[in-house]
Design a protein around this motif. Structure first.
Motif, PDB file in Angstrom:
ATOM      1  N   SER A   1       2.882   6.394  -5.474  1.00  0.00           N
ATOM      2  CA  SER A   1       2.982   6.630  -6.689  1.00  0.00           C
ATOM      3  C   SER A   1       1.724   7.708  -7.036  1.00  0.00           C
ATOM      4  O   SER A   1       1.449   8.285  -8.022  1.00  0.00           O
ATOM      5  CB  SER A   1       2.681   5.224  -7.801  1.00  0.00           C
ATOM      6  OG  SER A   1       1.674   4.480  -7.451  1.00  0.00           O
ATOM      7  N   LYS A   2       0.757   7.628  -6.118  1.00  0.00           N
ATOM      8  CA  LYS A   2      -0.515   8.162  -6.442  1.00  0.00           C
ATOM      9  C   LYS A   2      -0.419   9.815  -5.895  1.00  0.00           C
ATOM     10  O   LYS A   2      -0.827  10.548  -6.638  1.00  0.00           O
ATOM     11  CB  LYS A   2      -1.756   7.404  -5.946  1.00  0.00           C
ATOM     12  CG  LYS A   2      -2.017   6.245  -6.728  1.00  0.00           C
ATOM     13  CD  LYS A   2      -2.480   6.334  -8.044  1.00  0.00           C
ATOM     14  CE  LYS A   2      -2.783   5.353  -8.733  1.00  0.00           C
ATOM     15  NZ  LYS A   2      -2.778   5.500 -10.261  1.00  0.00           N
TER      16      LYS A   2
ATOM     17  N   ILE B   1       6.040   0.599  -5.887  1.00  0.00           N
ATOM     18  CA  ILE B   1       5.432  -0.421  -5.879  1.00  0.00           C
ATOM     19  C   ILE B   1       6.050  -1.576  -5.798  1.00  0.00           C
ATOM     20  O   ILE B   1       5.865  -2.506  -4.970  1.00  0.00           O
ATOM     21  CB  ILE B   1       4.410  -0.416  -6.699  1.00  0.00           C
ATOM     22  CG1 ILE B   1       3.367   0.659  -6.522  1.00  0.00           C
ATOM     23  CG2 ILE B   1       3.752  -1.752  -7.229  1.00  0.00           C
ATOM     24  CD1 ILE B   1       2.362   0.926  -7.836  1.00  0.00           C
TER      25      ILE B   1
ATOM     26  N   TYR C   1       7.304   3.009 -11.165  1.00  0.00           N
ATOM     27  CA  TYR C   1       6.608   2.000 -10.254  1.00  0.00           C
ATOM     28  C   TYR C   1       7.781   1.460  -9.086  1.00  0.00           C
ATOM     29  O   TYR C   1       7.325   0.354  -8.481  1.00  0.00           O
ATOM     30  CB  TYR C   1       6.145   0.794 -10.988  1.00  0.00           C
ATOM     31  CG  TYR C   1       5.014   1.279 -12.096  1.00  0.00           C
ATOM     32  CD1 TYR C   1       3.907   1.972 -12.016  1.00  0.00           C
ATOM     33  CD2 TYR C   1       5.314   0.906 -13.576  1.00  0.00           C
ATOM     34  CE1 TYR C   1       3.013   2.373 -12.944  1.00  0.00           C
ATOM     35  CE2 TYR C   1       4.625   1.281 -14.429  1.00  0.00           C
ATOM     36  CZ  TYR C   1       3.224   2.161 -14.152  1.00  0.00           C
ATOM     37  OH  TYR C   1       2.714   2.313 -15.371  1.00  0.00           O
TER      38      TYR C   1
ATOM     39  N   TYR D   1       1.906   1.841  -3.452  1.00  0.00           N
ATOM     40  CA  TYR D   1       0.887   2.350  -4.372  1.00  0.00           C
ATOM     41  C   TYR D   1       0.540   3.873  -4.029  1.00  0.00           C
ATOM     42  O   TYR D   1       0.510   4.572  -4.836  1.00  0.00           O
ATOM     43  CB  TYR D   1      -0.193   1.441  -4.160  1.00  0.00           C
ATOM     44  CG  TYR D   1      -1.461   1.653  -5.072  1.00  0.00           C
ATOM     45  CD1 TYR D   1      -1.588   1.353  -6.480  1.00  0.00           C
ATOM     46  CD2 TYR D   1      -2.703   2.315  -4.535  1.00  0.00           C
ATOM     47  CE1 TYR D   1      -2.636   1.822  -6.936  1.00  0.00           C
ATOM     48  CE2 TYR D   1      -3.731   2.479  -5.233  1.00  0.00           C
ATOM     49  CZ  TYR D   1      -3.621   2.426  -6.685  1.00  0.00           C
ATOM     50  OH  TYR D   1      -4.588   2.546  -7.316  1.00  0.00           O
TER      51      TYR D   1
ATOM     52  N   TRP E   1      -0.568  -4.542 -13.157  1.00  0.00           N
ATOM     53  CA  TRP E   1      -0.212  -5.492 -11.964  1.00  0.00           C
ATOM     54  C   TRP E   1       0.412  -6.567 -12.533  1.00  0.00           C
ATOM     55  O   TRP E   1       1.294  -7.387 -12.046  1.00  0.00           O
ATOM     56  CB  TRP E   1      -1.530  -5.564 -11.073  1.00  0.00           C
ATOM     57  CG  TRP E   1      -1.676  -4.406 -10.052  1.00  0.00           C
ATOM     58  CD1 TRP E   1      -2.735  -3.586 -10.220  1.00  0.00           C
ATOM     59  CD2 TRP E   1      -0.789  -4.027  -8.900  1.00  0.00           C
ATOM     60  NE1 TRP E   1      -2.441  -2.565  -9.240  1.00  0.00           N
ATOM     61  CE2 TRP E   1      -1.581  -3.050  -8.548  1.00  0.00           C
ATOM     62  CE3 TRP E   1       0.429  -4.546  -8.335  1.00  0.00           C
ATOM     63  CZ2 TRP E   1      -0.918  -2.254  -7.284  1.00  0.00           C
ATOM     64  CZ3 TRP E   1       0.716  -4.241  -7.272  1.00  0.00           C
ATOM     65  CH2 TRP E   1       0.232  -2.863  -6.647  1.00  0.00           C
TER      66      TRP E   1
ATOM     67  N   SER F   1      -3.237   3.546 -14.752  1.00  0.00           N
ATOM     68  CA  SER F   1      -3.472   2.492 -14.084  1.00  0.00           C
ATOM     69  C   SER F   1      -1.939   1.724 -13.746  1.00  0.00           C
ATOM     70  O   SER F   1      -0.940   1.862 -14.521  1.00  0.00           O
ATOM     71  CB  SER F   1      -4.344   1.457 -14.831  1.00  0.00           C
ATOM     72  OG  SER F   1      -3.848   1.372 -16.110  1.00  0.00           O
ATOM     73  N   VAL F   2      -1.992   0.810 -12.844  1.00  0.00           N
ATOM     74  CA  VAL F   2      -0.667   0.158 -12.551  1.00  0.00           C
ATOM     75  C   VAL F   2      -0.701  -1.291 -13.258  1.00  0.00           C
ATOM     76  O   VAL F   2      -1.774  -2.123 -13.118  1.00  0.00           O
ATOM     77  CB  VAL F   2      -0.600  -0.098 -11.023  1.00  0.00           C
ATOM     78  CG1 VAL F   2       0.617  -1.143 -10.829  1.00  0.00           C
ATOM     79  CG2 VAL F   2      -0.476   1.367 -10.239  1.00  0.00           C
TER      80      VAL F   2
ATOM     81  N   SER G   1       9.636   6.136  -4.648  1.00  0.00           N
ATOM     82  CA  SER G   1       8.876   6.612  -5.255  1.00  0.00           C
ATOM     83  C   SER G   1       9.256   8.153  -5.548  1.00  0.00           C
ATOM     84  O   SER G   1       9.267   8.557  -6.898  1.00  0.00           O
ATOM     85  CB  SER G   1       7.460   6.890  -4.729  1.00  0.00           C
ATOM     86  OG  SER G   1       6.487   5.618  -4.841  1.00  0.00           O
TER      87      SER G   1
ATOM     88  N   PRO H   1       0.615  -1.230   0.006  1.00  0.00           N
ATOM     89  CA  PRO H   1      -0.078   0.142   0.125  1.00  0.00           C
ATOM     90  C   PRO H   1       0.724   1.176  -0.064  1.00  0.00           C
ATOM     91  O   PRO H   1       0.548   2.318  -0.492  1.00  0.00           O
ATOM     92  CB  PRO H   1      -0.884  -0.122   1.287  1.00  0.00           C
ATOM     93  CG  PRO H   1      -0.817  -1.430   1.534  1.00  0.00           C
ATOM     94  CD  PRO H   1       0.567  -2.016   1.077  1.00  0.00           C
TER      95      PRO H   1
END
Length: 484
Positions: free
Chosen positions: A120-121, A413, A410, A117, A271, A268-269, A173, A114
């Protein structure tokens, strides 16, 4: 057009590097320095409990069931120095103490992915800042929690772990926007070296604070310093070069131009491609293997010195901190050497990452096994363990920052994923080692060292076979789609 696969792009970047970008007082090196102090405090907050716990527990309850080996003669010489004994004592048995020390990792492992993630946001600045701020506040509450009961203390330590869990992914990040490819090893090694120095300073310092003041001040002093750092961080740092108030135009252009073909613009990542990426799993295996040895030593080195070599490392804070001082020096130097080889000698990124990982994992494995065969030679055992931990510092410029090579967009992440696996040895390794050393014989400890060395060796070979130094296709696809 997309660059050819298999070719290393980074050395080409030096042609466009302007000569007018100074290192001294630059925004990117100021960020590295502030991050250095942040990680210094982070590790001080992490390890201070292991020292303070000795003073928090009534002497008769802290005796572990393991017996002391009589192979070696007694080393310890206790000096009659007046010490402060005003701290409250608690009657926690060895199992309870194990839960208190281990609870940190249960919080730590939850926020890794998390953290990457969110970094990156929303950007790493707020995440890293509030991660350390939260950890500092819970550290200040530790004496109160201990008074309320052991359950409260375990909860507070787990919450500290939650706060610290986001910090490394958040930093990765930030560096994905700030670190020019040919300065990655330097900048990241400076910022993460703070962690080792935090261990070096806080181990003996916490002991001195307990000795001359009271164990509660271990938490109050380090916690207060963390809060002070937070205000400097929020004031001086920004998420990207574009939003920085005081960055020079030349430096901003240099950073942005060096990263322009490496970042993705897709929201979008990806995944599935991430989880199917073999170079990522090479980092996962290396991270897990390295941490197995690191955590086994961090938690059990004092036990080995006390039970086998019959010398209590806590009596000599300098000696217990010596291996981590060596590691700190090695991290700083290896970062400079790695970027020198890539920039000036035209070594490919993947070659440098693999070589540094091999040195940083096979070297420690050999010296760790050797430490088990030193008999009662205390000086030699300490020397071998110090060399083992020091050589591990090479990994910081090896697998440790490889996330930024294969997917800068990324990186947070990816680090969250690898650090989740890398946290498991912190929870499992010491427990397995404890269960193998019930009688504290030299043979049992040699087994512990053999296991750690074998895992290290496997991780090094796996990384050397499957690692990459290239930006992966899935990590830049959004950029190319939007550009075309």
């Amino acid at each position: 057009m997309e660059p050819e696969e298999g070719e290393d792009r980074t050395p080409l970047l030096k042609e466009s590097q302007p000569d007018t970008v100074p290192v001294c007082c630059s925004a990117r090196y100021n960020l590295a320095l502030l991050a250095f102090f942040g990680f210094f405090l982070l590790y001080a907050l992490r390890v201070n409990l292991s020292v303070a716990l000795v003073d928090m527990v009534e002497p008769n309850t802290s005796l572990v069931k393991n017996t002391t080996s009589n192979v070696c003669p007694e080393h310890s010489s206790t000096k009659n120095v007046p010490r402060n004994t005003t701290g409250v004592k608690y009657s926690w048995d060895a199992d309870t103490q194990g839960w208190i020390l281990g609870s940190f990792f249960y919080g730590y492992i939850i926020t890794q992915i998390p953290g990457g993630y969110l970094g990156s946001k929303i950007g790493g600045k707020l995440l890293l800042g509030f991660g350390i701020f939260g950890t500092s506040v819970f550290t200040l509450l530790t004496p109160l929690a201990a008074n309320l009961g052991v359950g409260y203390l375990i909860a507070v330590r787990a919450l500290e772990g939650l706060g610290e869990g986001v910090t490394f992914p958040a930093m990765h990040s930030m560096w994905s926007s700030w670190a020019p490819p040919l300065e990655r090893s330097k900048l990241l090694s400076i910022s993460y070296a703070g962690a080792q120095l935090g261990t070096v300073v806080s181990l003996p310092l916490s002991g001195l604070i307990c000795y001359y003041m009271n164990w509660v001040y271990v938490f109050y002093i380090f916690g207060a310093l963390g809060v002070v750092w937070f205000f400097f961080w929020m004031w001086l740092v920004s998420d990207t070069p574009e939003t920085h108030r005081n960055i020079s135009h030349a430096e901003k252009e240099y950073i942005l131009s060096s990263l322009k073909d490496q970042l993705s613009t897709q929201k979008s990542v990806p995944w599935r491609p991430i989880l199917e990426s073999l170079p990522l799993w090479a980092i996962v295996v290396a991270h897990f293997s390295y941490n197995w040895t690191f955590y086994t030593l961090l938690t059990l080195l004092p036990t080995y010195m006390k039970e086998i070599l019959r010398f209590d490392a806590e009596e000599n804070g300098f000696l217990s901190a010596l291996p981590y001082f060596g590691c700190w020096l090695c991290i700083i130097l290896s970062g400079q050497i790695a970027d020198y080889l890539r920039e000036k000698q035209n070594f490919s990124t993947v070659c440098v990452r693999k070589c540094f990982t091999l040195i940083g994992m096979i070297g420690p494995a050999l010296f760790l096994v050797a430490a088990g065969f030193t008999g009662c030679n205390y000086a030699l055992a300490v020397a071998f363990v110090t060399i083992s931990t020091t050589l591990g510092g090479f990994c910081t410029s090896g697998y440790s920052i490889n996330h930024l090579d294969i997917a800068p967009s990324y990186a947070g992440i990816l680090l969250g994923i690898t650090n989740s696996f890398g946290t498991i040895p912190g929870m499992v390794g010491p427990v397995i080692a404890k269960s193998l050393t019930h009688n504290n014989t030299v043979g049992e400890w040699q087994t512990v060292f053999y296991i750690a060395a074998s895992i290290n060796l496997f991780g090094a070979i796996f990384f050397a076979l499957f690692a990459s130094g290239e930006v992966q296709d899935w990590a830049v696809s959004g950029y190319h789609l939007h550009r075309n």
